[in-house]
Scaffold this motif. Structure first.
Motif, PDB file in Angstrom:
ATOM      1  N   THR A 138       0.830  -1.198   0.000  1.00 55.41           N
ATOM      2  CA  THR A 138       0.000   0.000   0.000  1.00 55.41           C
ATOM      3  C   THR A 138       0.866   1.251   0.000  1.00 55.41           C
ATOM      4  O   THR A 138       2.020   1.231   0.422  1.00 55.41           O
ATOM      5  N   THR A 179      -4.074  10.244  -2.356  1.00 59.34           N
ATOM      6  CA  THR A 179      -4.353   9.039  -3.143  1.00 59.34           C
ATOM      7  C   THR A 179      -3.887   7.827  -2.357  1.00 59.34           C
ATOM      8  O   THR A 179      -2.855   7.872  -1.669  1.00 59.34           O
ATOM      9  N   THR A 208      -3.017   3.753  -2.851  1.00 68.21           N
ATOM     10  CA  THR A 208      -2.682   2.805  -3.916  1.00 68.21           C
ATOM     11  C   THR A 208      -2.430   1.412  -3.357  1.00 68.21           C
ATOM     12  O   THR A 208      -1.739   1.238  -2.354  1.00 68.21           O
ATOM     13  N   LYS A 255      -0.948  -2.382  -4.619  1.00 70.16           N
ATOM     14  CA  LYS A 255      -0.125  -2.987  -5.669  1.00 70.16           C
ATOM     15  C   LYS A 255      -0.027  -4.492  -5.443  1.00 70.16           C
ATOM     16  O   LYS A 255       0.281  -4.952  -4.330  1.00 70.16           O
ATOM     17  N   THR A 302      -1.138  -1.849 -10.210  1.00 68.25           N
ATOM     18  CA  THR A 302      -1.562  -1.016  -9.093  1.00 68.25           C
ATOM     19  C   THR A 302      -2.993  -0.525  -9.304  1.00 68.25           C
ATOM     20  O   THR A 302      -3.463  -0.418 -10.438  1.00 68.25           O
ATOM     21  N   THR A 316      -5.256   2.742  -7.863  1.00 67.16           N
ATOM     22  CA  THR A 316      -5.172   3.981  -7.092  1.00 67.16           C
ATOM     23  C   THR A 316      -6.554   4.585  -6.895  1.00 67.16           C
ATOM     24  O   THR A 316      -7.337   4.700  -7.837  1.00 67.16           O
TER      25      THR A 316
END
Length: 235
Positions: A57, A67, A69, A71, A123, A125
């Motif tokens: 994260t 933001t 994210t 992954k 990813t 987001t």
């Protein structure tokens, strides 16, 4: 006649029951709470728990926006299943570690099943709604955030931030846009200052003209002023 009436009554009752049952088959809204912010109709116990070994994260702040994210750190597809329209949850903690705000506490979310597949290394987001900042005091806080995907709530990350100054419902004079991301406003003493646009403020700028009297709010972070509310003076 009496038998006919009994038959008619039975048919009417059956119709009413069918209508009542059908009325429950609608899309439900799910209220937030301090704990989860959503409810699931059932738990899928077959799904693998999404741990920090599978997904990493990251949270970033840029131009007044946060933001979050996720992954996929594995070599295979990763399935994320959301049981409502809420994709993330967060707490804001004060400098003493007390939770002063939970994202879902004042919101409603639509109950729905949404599945997202992340390929290896891919990813995802999400823009994070942090409009609450304008109602806080100048202090240092911690934003702790996590995914609301099923079996992924333990994957968390956090970021510390300091609000250097917070001001609400000020009166000033709108000068105009500096660029697509910022505007200039003169305060009540006639001093012009630049403010970064955030969230909903973008929607109101187009309705303003130079020299309009405006009511606005902002916070100061990392030496920049971020506009959180602006509208023309009420007549």
């Amino acid at each position: 006649m009496k038998k006919h009436w009994k038959l008619l009554s039975a048919l009417t009752l059956a119709t009413l029951l069918a209508t009542a049952c059908g009325s429950n088959e609608v899309e439900k809204k799910v209220g937030g709470s301090d704990q989860t912010g959503y409810e699931t109709p059932s738990e899928n116990t077959d799904k693998e728990t999404v741990s920090e070994d599978l997904v990493s994260t990251d949270i970033q702040f840029s131009d007044g926006y946060y933001t979050f994210t996720l992954k996929n750190e594995t070599d295979k597809d990763l399935e994320l299943t959301f049981s409502s329209s809420q994709e993330y949850e967060y707490h804001i903690k004060d400098s003493q570690g007390n939770i002063i705000y939970t994202y879902s506490m004042d919101k409603m979310f639509m109950q729905q099943i949404v599945e997202k597949t992340l390929a290896p290394g891919e990813t995802y987001t999400m823009n994070v709604d942090v409009d609450i900042l304008s109602s806080l005091q100048a202090e240092t806080y911690t934003l702790e955030i996590w995914s609301m995907a099923d079996k992924a709530q333990d994957v968390k990350t956090e970021i510390e931030f300091t609000l250097e100054e917070v001001a609400t419902s000020l009166e000033g004079t709108y000068v105009g846009q500096i660029d697509n991301n910022s505007v200039e406003i003169k305060d009540s003493n006639g001093n012009p200052k630049a403010y970064r646009l955030t969230g909903i403020t973008n929607e109101f700028i187009s309705s303003l003209e130079a020299e309009d009297t405006v009511i606005y709010s902002y916070y100061k972070k990392n030496g920049q002023l971020f506009l959180t509310m602006i509208h023309g003076e009420l007549q």
